[in-house]
Write a protein that holds these residues in place. Structure first.
Motif, short mmCIF file in Angstrom:
data_model
loop_
_atom_site.label_atom_id
_atom_site.label_comp_id
_atom_site.label_asym_id
_atom_site.label_seq_id
_atom_site.Cartn_x
_atom_site.Cartn_y
_atom_site.Cartn_z
N GLN A 208 0.84 -1.21 0.00
CA GLN A 208 0.00 0.00 0.00
C GLN A 208 0.87 1.26 0.00
O GLN A 208 0.59 2.21 -0.74
N ALA B 208 0.85 4.05 -2.88
CA ALA B 208 0.48 5.42 -2.53
C ALA B 208 1.54 6.41 -3.00
O ALA B 208 1.21 7.49 -3.52
N GLN C 216 -5.01 -0.17 -3.56
CA GLN C 216 -4.66 0.09 -2.15
C GLN C 216 -5.80 -0.32 -1.22
O GLN C 216 -5.57 -0.91 -0.17
#
Length: 639
Positions: free
Chosen positions: A194, A198, A230
């Motif tokens: 994640q 990001a 995500q």
């Protein structure tokens, strides 16, 4: 053309003059460059904190683990650019596998202890922490960072490399990240994926003010997929549906970023370099048949290779006259109806009475390797073929005599002239042209259109639910995906695919594991710089594509069924079965797979079966002229 224009053209090819896409995205690149420097500064800050916590011997184990996880998350924010631009630094100093590294210094062999976050990940996951050891490793990490931070944070970036680095990172996430490959102790894989996504999403968004109308759809799709991926990762390691994540989000995201680059008019690496690359920068899926570039893994020249060469190579592959006694061809041990294996524990040698030391692996997708044979003794496919010719227990061929034989076949000579029309009579027949033609044929033996591939590329709406469950286990709980990497599901390491791994599994001599197999593997490959003890009993990690057709299994053929193989891994390999296996790289703890879970993994491996277009024998081999002096036709056995 004037010298001035030639100079400009040359500068453009070198990337010294930006493309129109780079000019229009200059401000975006500048902001991404600033983000990269900020991520390095943040990484330095959390590493300094990690060092301080590790140095405080009153700090709790939980505080050390928390500092470690924060450091790994910070690293993941800059990983995609660091690994693209400086893969060696990332591997050697920050996030390399927790295994010893061999370096040859002059005539000496030096074993370097592993460094970086993966090593620390295992250390901080222990029940009782080695505080002094952790402190030393964190201080080493801090020193490496200090050496590299200024250089890396000021690195010149461009839009092409940024987008291609993102594509590489998506492959890293789907092939390594979500399996727990680089977080072997704490298994913090999903939050790290994640964090990486990001960071890339934030950088990708910088292109928004400069998106051309033709690229708007690709940009919007990419942004949606970054966000959706995500959110999909927001679950436990055990609960993640990896097939769904890759099929619905990561694989489409890879394709949409490629589309964005093309629609923006930004050149790919393929267009700017004449050197063959391991991956095709215009491919839209890591699971597509065009993703890996087979020319990179051979000495073949793309402009010079022809269909005539491939056809000639196919005849030579099935030709018994390639061997000294004219009784053995490549197809003797690599039979198309067995996915180019022979069904034997160990292959018969040229006497027909004894066996060679190891099992015959499949040739399907064999081109996709930097090193060949179970002990990695040969570079490139051509050298693997030469080894078979020279081997006294296989072809045992004198190329001079072989050339004389071929000269006595008018049909073969015509085929060589068609395959190599630019060579004169003296150059036409050589060990180079013979091996080159055979390589051209073996290069066609690829297999990336199985039911699994069609499903994960969204070309098929359905796949056996048990195979989907098996894939999720393979890439998760069962740990298979930490050694058998997509898309080859072999030891060819993503995302650059420049390295083949070997593993020490503790393969037994018999199913009951009464003793370790005596073959010492990689340490016997006669490469001076690999004569290190941790390579003893280490063997190449072969692919599991078409594995349902290639029994028996392991280098010695000890296991007859996939169920036996799964049971071996489930028990923790040789060490888990009670054998003494120094340096075993496979975890010795049981995996805890149920019978039903093992059945699902087998069903997934069966879904990787694809031999379409590879199994046709030649209807007739070229004939030799009557009265040949060097070749007796009655010795030439057909396949």
């Amino acid at each position: 053309m004037s010298k001035q224009y030639l100079s400009l053209a040359f500068a453009f090819l070198l990337g010294l003059i930006p493309s129109s896409g780079e000019r229009s995205t200059k401000k975006a690149v500048a902001q991404i460059q600033q983000n990269y420097a900020s991520n390095w500064a943040f990484f330095a800050e959390v590493v300094a904190n990690y060092k301080q916590v590790a140095s405080d011997h009153t700090a709790s184990d939980e505080a050390i683990r928390e500092a470690h996880l924060e450091t790994r998350l910070a690293y993941k924010k800059l990983e995609y650019l660091l690994t693209f631009y400086d893969e060696d630094a990332a591997k050697d100093f920050f996030n390399g596998a927790p295994l010893p590294v061999v370096r040859q210094i002059g005539r000496d062999i030096k074993i370097l202890e592993p460094e970086g976050l993966q090593v620390l990940d295992e250390m901080v996951a222990e029940d009782e922490l080695d505080h002094w050891g952790i402190q030393y490793k964190v201080e080493t990490l801090h020193n490496h960072l200090a050496d590299l931070q200024d250089y890396e944070s000021q690195r010149y970036l461009n839009d092409r490399s940024i987008l291609e680095a993102m594509s590489f990172q998506i492959v890293r996430i789907l092939a390594l990240g979500i399996t727990g490959f680089d977080t072997p102790g704490m298994l913090n894989a999903l939050p790290e994926a994640q964090a990486s996504l990001a960071a890339m999403e934030a950088d990708f968004k910088q292109f928004e003010p400069f998106v051309r109308p033709a690229a708007q759809n690709a940009f919007q799709k990419s942004m949606l997929l970054f966000d959706a991926a995500q959110k999909n990762l927001d679950r436990s390691f055990e609960d993640l549906n990896r097939m769904h994540l890759i099929r619905e989000f990561l694989n489409p995201l890879y394709g949409s970023i490629r589309d964005f680059q093309v629609k923006m008019g930004i050149e790919t690496h393929n267009e700017l370099s004449s050197r063959e690359q391991s991956v095709n920068y215009t491919a839209r899926s890591p699971f597509g048949p065009d993703f890996l570039n087979s020319f990179y893994f051979t000495y073949q020249s793309r402009p010079l290779e022809s269909e005539a060469q491939k056809q000639l190579g196919k005849f030579l592959f099935y030709e018994p006259a390639m061997s000294a006694d004219a009784k053995m061809s490549c197809a003797s041990c690599h039979q198309p109806n067995r996915a180019f294996t022979d069904g034997l524990k160990r292959s018969l040698d040229n006497s027909g009475q004894a066996f060679v030391p190891r099992n015959a692996p499949t040739l399907l997708n064999s081109v996709y390797a930097q090193r060949h044979f179970y002990d990695l003794r040969a570079d490139k496919l051509e050298n693997q073929l030469r080894d078979v010719f020279h081997n006294e227990r296989e072809f045992q061929t004198d190329f001079v005599e072989l050339i004389e034989r071929i000269q006595e076949s008018s049909e073969y000579m015509a085929l060589f002239r068609e395959a190599y029309p630019n060579l004169n009579d003296q150059q036409l027949l050589s060990h180079h042209t013979i091996v080159s033609a055979m390589t051209a044929y073996v290069r066609t033996l690829t297999s990336f259109n199985s039911p699994f591939d069609q499903y994960i590329r969204q070309e098929k709406a359905e796949l056996d639910p048990l195979a989907i469950e098996g894939f999720n286990l393979f890439m998760g709980k069962a740990n298979c995906g930490t050694c058998h990497f997509p898309p080859t599901f072999s030891g060819l390491v993503p995302p650059s695919y420049h390295e083949n791994e070997t593993e020490v599994l503790g393969v037994p001599a018999d199913k009951e594991a009464t003793k370790l197999d005596e073959d010492e593997g990689r340490i016997l490959n006669k490469r001076y710089h690999e004569q290190a003890d941790h390579y003893r009993y280490s063997f190449k990690t072969v692919g599991v594509r078409n594995v349902a057709l290639t029994a028996p299994y392991m280098h010695n053929g000890v296991f007859e069924t996939l169920r036996e193989v799964l049971n071996f891994y489930n028990q923790g390999g040789g060490a888990g079965m009670g054998l003494e296996v120094p340096h075993q790289t496979l975890g010795a703890d049981p995996l805890g797979l149920t019978d039903e879970e093992q059945t699902a993994i087998i069903r997934f491996m069966e879904s990787l079966t694809d031999t379409v277009g590879t199994t046709h024998y030649p209807k007739k081999l070229p004939s030799f002229d009557p009265g040949s002096k060097h070749f007796s036709l009655d010795r030439r056995l057909q396949y």
